[in-house]
Design a protein around this motif. Structure first.
Motif, PDB file in Angstrom:
ATOM      1  N   SER A  82       0.819  -1.222   0.000  1.00 53.30           N
ATOM      2  CA  SER A  82       0.000   0.000   0.000  1.00 53.30           C
ATOM      3  C   SER A  82       0.850   1.268   0.000  1.00 53.30           C
ATOM      4  N   GLN A  83       2.146   1.116   0.294  1.00 50.89           N
ATOM      5  CA  GLN A  83       3.014   2.279   0.269  1.00 50.89           C
ATOM      6  C   GLN A  83       3.287   2.755  -1.155  1.00 50.89           C
ATOM      7  N   VAL A  84       3.108   1.886  -2.122  1.00 53.48           N
ATOM      8  CA  VAL A  84       3.388   2.270  -3.504  1.00 53.48           C
ATOM      9  C   VAL A  84       2.163   2.150  -4.406  1.00 53.48           C
ATOM     10  N   VAL A  85       1.190   1.346  -3.989  1.00 58.40           N
ATOM     11  CA  VAL A  85      -0.020   1.183  -4.789  1.00 58.40           C
ATOM     12  C   VAL A  85      -1.229   1.451  -3.883  1.00 58.40           C
ATOM     13  N   ARG A  86      -2.068   2.344  -4.307  1.00 57.11           N
ATOM     14  CA  ARG A  86      -3.224   2.713  -3.496  1.00 57.11           C
ATOM     15  C   ARG A  86      -4.377   1.769  -3.814  1.00 57.11           C
ATOM     16  N   PHE A  87      -4.875   1.071  -2.825  1.00 56.29           N
ATOM     17  CA  PHE A  87      -6.009   0.162  -3.025  1.00 56.29           C
ATOM     18  C   PHE A  87      -6.871   0.170  -1.766  1.00 56.29           C
ATOM     19  N   ASP A  88      -8.081  -0.311  -1.900  1.00 60.62           N
ATOM     20  CA  ASP A  88      -9.001  -0.416  -0.768  1.00 60.62           C
ATOM     21  C   ASP A  88      -9.324  -1.879  -0.432  1.00 60.62           C
ATOM     22  N   TYR A  89      -8.927  -2.771  -1.310  1.00 59.03           N
ATOM     23  CA  TYR A  89      -9.151  -4.199  -1.048  1.00 59.03           C
ATOM     24  C   TYR A  89      -7.913  -4.964  -1.505  1.00 59.03           C
TER      25      TYR A  89
ATOM     26  N   THR B 156     -17.135  -1.227  -6.387  1.00 57.97           N
ATOM     27  CA  THR B 156     -15.815  -1.422  -6.995  1.00 57.97           C
ATOM     28  C   THR B 156     -15.839  -0.911  -8.432  1.00 57.97           C
ATOM     29  N   ARG B 157     -14.795  -0.110  -8.814  1.00 56.11           N
ATOM     30  CA  ARG B 157     -14.714   0.440 -10.161  1.00 56.11           C
ATOM     31  C   ARG B 157     -13.368   0.144 -10.842  1.00 56.11           C
ATOM     32  N   ALA B 158     -12.452  -0.451 -10.078  1.00 57.96           N
ATOM     33  CA  ALA B 158     -11.149  -0.802 -10.663  1.00 57.96           C
ATOM     34  C   ALA B 158     -10.636  -2.071  -9.971  1.00 57.96           C
ATOM     35  N   MET B 159     -10.008  -2.932 -10.775  1.00 56.41           N
ATOM     36  CA  MET B 159      -9.472  -4.187 -10.228  1.00 56.41           C
ATOM     37  C   MET B 159      -8.171  -4.530 -10.933  1.00 56.41           C
ATOM     38  N   LEU B 160      -7.208  -4.963 -10.120  1.00 64.33           N
ATOM     39  CA  LEU B 160      -5.911  -5.386 -10.641  1.00 64.33           C
ATOM     40  C   LEU B 160      -5.738  -6.864 -10.268  1.00 64.33           C
ATOM     41  N   ILE B 161      -5.449  -7.699 -11.268  1.00 64.17           N
ATOM     42  CA  ILE B 161      -5.355  -9.150 -11.070  1.00 64.17           C
ATOM     43  C   ILE B 161      -3.964  -9.627 -11.467  1.00 64.17           C
ATOM     44  N   VAL B 162      -3.308 -10.345 -10.547  1.00 67.37           N
ATOM     45  CA  VAL B 162      -1.980 -10.900 -10.819  1.00 67.37           C
ATOM     46  C   VAL B 162      -1.948 -12.358 -10.343  1.00 67.37           C
ATOM     47  N   PRO B 163      -1.828 -13.313 -11.258  1.00 72.76           N
ATOM     48  CA  PRO B 163      -1.642 -14.702 -10.827  1.00 72.76           C
ATOM     49  C   PRO B 163      -0.302 -14.852 -10.108  1.00 72.76           C
ATOM     50  N   ILE B 164      -0.323 -15.515  -8.968  1.00 78.59           N
ATOM     51  CA  ILE B 164       0.910 -15.731  -8.202  1.00 78.59           C
ATOM     52  C   ILE B 164       1.640 -16.959  -8.721  1.00 78.59           C
ATOM     53  N   TRP B 165       0.924 -18.068  -8.849  1.00 80.34           N
ATOM     54  CA  TRP B 165       1.461 -19.241  -9.522  1.00 80.34           C
ATOM     55  C   TRP B 165       0.339 -20.090 -10.075  1.00 80.34           C
ATOM     56  N   GLN B 166       0.679 -20.780 -11.134  1.00 81.03           N
ATOM     57  CA  GLN B 166      -0.224 -21.735 -11.767  1.00 81.03           C
ATOM     58  C   GLN B 166       0.571 -23.012 -11.997  1.00 81.03           C
ATOM     59  N   ARG B 167       0.190 -24.084 -11.296  1.00 82.05           N
ATOM     60  CA  ARG B 167       0.923 -25.335 -11.408  1.00 82.05           C
ATOM     61  C   ARG B 167      -0.021 -26.489 -11.123  1.00 82.05           C
ATOM     62  N   ALA B 168       0.534 -27.689 -11.126  1.00 82.23           N
ATOM     63  CA  ALA B 168      -0.301 -28.879 -11.038  1.00 82.23           C
ATOM     64  C   ALA B 168      -1.089 -28.933  -9.742  1.00 82.23           C
TER      65      ALA B 168
ATOM     66  N   ARG C  57      -2.533   2.221 -12.216  1.00 80.00           N
ATOM     67  CA  ARG C  57      -1.870   2.560 -13.464  1.00 80.00           C
ATOM     68  C   ARG C  57      -1.148   1.313 -13.993  1.00 80.00           C
ATOM     69  N   PRO C  58      -0.774   1.345 -15.247  1.00 76.84           N
ATOM     70  CA  PRO C  58       0.003   0.206 -15.767  1.00 76.84           C
ATOM     71  C   PRO C  58       1.269  -0.056 -14.956  1.00 76.84           C
ATOM     72  N   GLU C  59       1.873   1.002 -14.439  1.00 74.23           N
ATOM     73  CA  GLU C  59       3.071   0.816 -13.621  1.00 74.23           C
ATOM     74  C   GLU C  59       2.765   0.022 -12.358  1.00 74.23           C
ATOM     75  N   ASP C  60       1.554   0.208 -11.826  1.00 71.24           N
ATOM     76  CA  ASP C  60       1.177  -0.547 -10.631  1.00 71.24           C
ATOM     77  C   ASP C  60       1.099  -2.049 -10.939  1.00 71.24           C
ATOM     78  N   LEU C  61       0.582  -2.361 -12.108  1.00 74.96           N
ATOM     79  CA  LEU C  61       0.515  -3.775 -12.501  1.00 74.96           C
ATOM     80  C   LEU C  61       1.926  -4.360 -12.577  1.00 74.96           C
ATOM     81  N   ALA C  62       2.861  -3.595 -13.141  1.00 71.36           N
ATOM     82  CA  ALA C  62       4.243  -4.071 -13.228  1.00 71.36           C
ATOM     83  C   ALA C  62       4.856  -4.228 -11.839  1.00 71.36           C
ATOM     84  N   THR C  63       4.532  -3.315 -10.936  1.00 74.02           N
ATOM     85  CA  THR C  63       5.062  -3.403  -9.576  1.00 74.02           C
ATOM     86  C   THR C  63       4.583  -4.671  -8.876  1.00 74.02           C
TER      87      THR C  63
END
Length: 709
Positions: A211-218, A306-318, A335-341
């Motif tokens: 939260s120090q670099v990306v602002r979110f509520d959930y 909710t009006r914005a959502m960022l989704i990042v898979p952590i791992w996908q395996r067997a 922002r796109p930079e937040d997704l990269a972070t």
């Protein structure tokens, strides 16, 4: 040199079968190989499945003062194309050539530039094949020109096949070791990087840092584990309370259902599955479009704003999928930079997840691995001890044939088997044969002797216990049924099982479920049950000592082993079998059995069955000195050779001293009292005269025959 060739192949095969250490294995291989094919350098390259890449697996110099040091990266895969090996791959057979011929088109090939300085004048290439597939190439270099005969070529081809197997085995063990090192490294890194061990504090710290670099509520992490009904289960979720920079993150119930029942929530997450497996940033119109497509997003859009959502898979395996979700009511929150972070943080979060899973399972896995190791070692030792050498299936009598037929009928199934028979008839060996002939032979056969443990410990052995379940339970213990999952469990002496445990065993047989002692979690075991008893369980049921319902559940497919007294036609082949095996093991010559002794052995009732026969023969082999086995001179001799009273099956036993005394007296009687000399008792007994005199003195035997002290 056929015998020498066969000996070489035998030594190589033995080395491959018994050695796992690469250096030790190939030291033996190269040493034996140089006895037949002198060489100064050996190199082994392995190829990938497509024959595109090569890797130097082994390089050794012999008698070379200045062997060139290994080049950096020589043990890494490099292309075959552009190297001299492409010529050998194109024509994979035993070939001989000079370095000049071999390197004609590769004058700058660095690994071979030293050949001239080393005086190497000849190269022999041997392809390594496994089941007709080329897996590598062995090159032997020498200062002398070997003259290979067609027989030598054939021998090299055979050696190449053996070495191919050795290389494949070594690579397999290296891969296992590498994977184990990877797992150990991952665990060590996890323990070093992540000092927080509890789920909620750990991911609160992750969320706070993020939260120090990306602002979110959930902030939410949801995990889909293989084999679970829920498509995604809540793992850790936080929501920001209040407004402004000082708003705190509050932990949410990760299993809340958004006002829906479990089925509806599971269905909605299942529909969302494809979206959660791809990194993405959805805001404003994009998020509204996804909300119209997916019911769960529509619900959070409408009810939580909710009006914005960022989704990042952590791992996908067997073993499952994990995904991190950030959400905000502000359509411009991400922002796109937040997704990269967040993507850059994914490996650390994955380590945190793995760390938590490891802490939940490590004690259980540690106990399971240790017990599996113990049982597998025992399995190997028991197999070596009780294999074909055991004698359980020696003979061709009708009783043994019936047992073998019934084993063949039931082994391919999962049916419960009850083996009954007297002590020493080979019940454990039949159980092992059943397991080895079944589809479960790849897993362990777990054994428990119900008569060998106190009643209070049997339940813990069968079902395991949790830490603190009783005094002395200092750690969780995996039970036999849990350990036998996917394999077989052999319950020996089942008739000794206490009545209170018989009910719990019945539940496992019927429902395939149980709980550890002190635990509440229901565990499942797909273990095939093989039971054995030397009691007549029907009589035990009638006497109230064994549950009738358990008896009928165990007695689905009975196998009854006949006592040896009902298999007299098998005594002679069993005897020959044991004499050969025991004589070899004891380092004694194979001695014959007198016809009279054989008749006595066949007439004896054998209350201890095959085990007793083996022990009697072992004693006879130890004490015998002449050309025949002597069944006198030890306590069992009157039992083996004496005529048993009618209706009893047992003769009165003499002490060892009495039996030895009688035996010496009989010899003296036969020699007219003479102790030494050509016609003396010492020669008849195959014993030193001085030793015989000492024994006579100790036993109170005078030289005058028949007159005792």
């Amino acid at each position: 040199m056929p015998d020498q060739d066969e000996t070489l192949l035998l030594h190589l095969n033995e080395a491959i079968a018994t050695m796992r250490d690469k250096d030790s294995l190939f030291k033996v291989v190269t040493t034996k190989l140089r006895l037949i094919f002198p060489f100064d350098l050996i190199g082994i390259n392995v190829f990938d499945a497509d024959l595109k890449m090569k890797r130097l697996f082994l390089r050794d110099y012999y008698g070379v003062d200045e062997a060139p040091p290994p080049q950096p990266g020589m043990d890494q895969f490099t292309p075959i194309a552009g190297s001299p090996l492409e010529k050998l791959v194109a024509d994979p057979r035993v070939q001989q050539f000079t370095p000049a011929e071999y390197l004609a088109n590769y004058p700058n090939y660095a690994p071979f530039n030293k050949f001239q300085k080393l005086g190497i004048s000849h190269l022999t290439a041997v392809p390594l094949h496994i089941s007709g597939r080329l897996t590598g190439m062995m090159t032997l270099a020498s200062r002398r020109t070997p003259h290979l005969t067609p027989a030598d070529v054939k021998l090299l081809e055979k050696i190449g096949s053996l070495i191919a197997v050795a290389v494949a085995n070594t690579l397999a063990f290296e891969e296992v070791a590498r994977r184990e090192q990877e797992r150990t490294l991952q665990l060590n890194i996890t323990n070093a990087l992540l000092s927080i061990k509890q789920r909620e504090p750990l991911f609160r710290a992750v969320a706070e840092a993020l939260s120090q670099v990306v602002r979110f509520d959930y902030f939410g992490i949801r995990v889909q584990r293989a084999g679970r009904e829920e498509p995604f289960e809540g793992f850790a979720e936080f929501a920001r309370t209040g407004e402004g920079p000082d708003a705190q993150l509050q932990a949410l119930d990760p299993n809340r259902q958004y006002g829906l029942n479990q089925l509806d929530t599971s269905t909605m997450y299942h529909q969302l599955n494809s979206l959660l497996q791809t990194p993405g940033l959805y805001a404003a119109d994009d998020f509204r479009a996804q909300a119209q497509r997916f019911p769960l997003l529509r619900r959070v859009y409408e009810e939580y704003g909710t009006r914005a959502m960022l989704i990042v898979p952590i791992w996908q395996r067997a073993d499952g999928v994990a995904v991190l979700i950030l959400a905000s009511p502000n359509p411009d929150a991400f922002r796109p930079e937040d997704l990269a972070t967040v993507l850059a943080l994914a490996p650390q979060i994955a380590l945190a997840l793995d760390n938590l899973f490891a802490f939940e399972q490590i004690e259980e896995l540690k106990a399971r691995v240790e017990q599996e190791r113990t049982y597998l070692v025992d399995e190997i030792n028991t197999s070596a001890r009780f294999g074909a050498d055991s004698g359980a299936f020696v003979g061709n009598g009708p009783a043994l044939q019936l047992v073998q037929r019934r084993i063949g009928l039931v082994a391919p199934t999962d049916t419960t088997v009850l083996i009954s028979g007297e002590t020493g008839t080979g019940k454990e060996l039949v159980a092992r044969e059943l397991h080895n002939a079944s589809p479960r032979h790849g897993r362990a056969l777990i054994k428990l002797n119900c008569a060998a443990l106190p009643a209070q410990l049997i339940e813990s052995e069968l079902f395991g216990h949790e830490k603190g379940a009783f005094t002395g339970a200092v750690e969780r213990r995996i039970g036999k049924f849990e350990l036998a999952n996917g394999g077989s469990i052999f319950l020996d002496e089942i008739g000794e099982l206490p009545l209170d445990l018989q009910a719990k065993l019945l539940r496992v047989l019927q429902e395939r479920e149980f709980e550890r002692l002190g635990g509440t979690k229901v565990l499942h075991s797909d273990a095939r049950v093989i039971a054995a008893t030397n009691r007549v369980l029907a009589d035990e049921v009638a006497a109230g000592r064994f549950r009738a319902d358990l008896y009928y559940r165990l007695n689905v497919f009975p196998i009854e082993l006949a006592p040896l007294r009902e298999r007299r036609e098998d005594i002679e082949p069993l005897m020959r079998h044991f004499i050969q095996r025991l004589s070899k093991r004891l380092g004694k010559p194979v001695r014959q059995v007198r016809p009279a002794d054989l008749a006595a052995l066949q007439a004896y009732s054998w209350p201890g069955n095959i085990r007793e026969l083996e022990h009697v023969l072992e004693q006879a082999i130890i004490v015998s000195q002449g050309p025949f086995l002597e069944f006198a001179g030890f306590a069992a001799a009157p039992v083996v050779l004496g005529a048993a009273p009618a209706g009893s099956g047992f003769a009165p036993l003499k002490t060892l001293k009495e039996q030895e005394r009688d035996h010496i007296l009989a010899a003296l009687q036969r020699t007219g009292g003479r102790v030494s000399g050509a016609n003396g008792a010492a020669l008849l007994l195959d014993i030193n005269p001085k030793t015989l005199e000492a024994r006579m003195k100790k036993l109170g035997i005078r030289r005058t025959v028949g007159v005792e002290a």
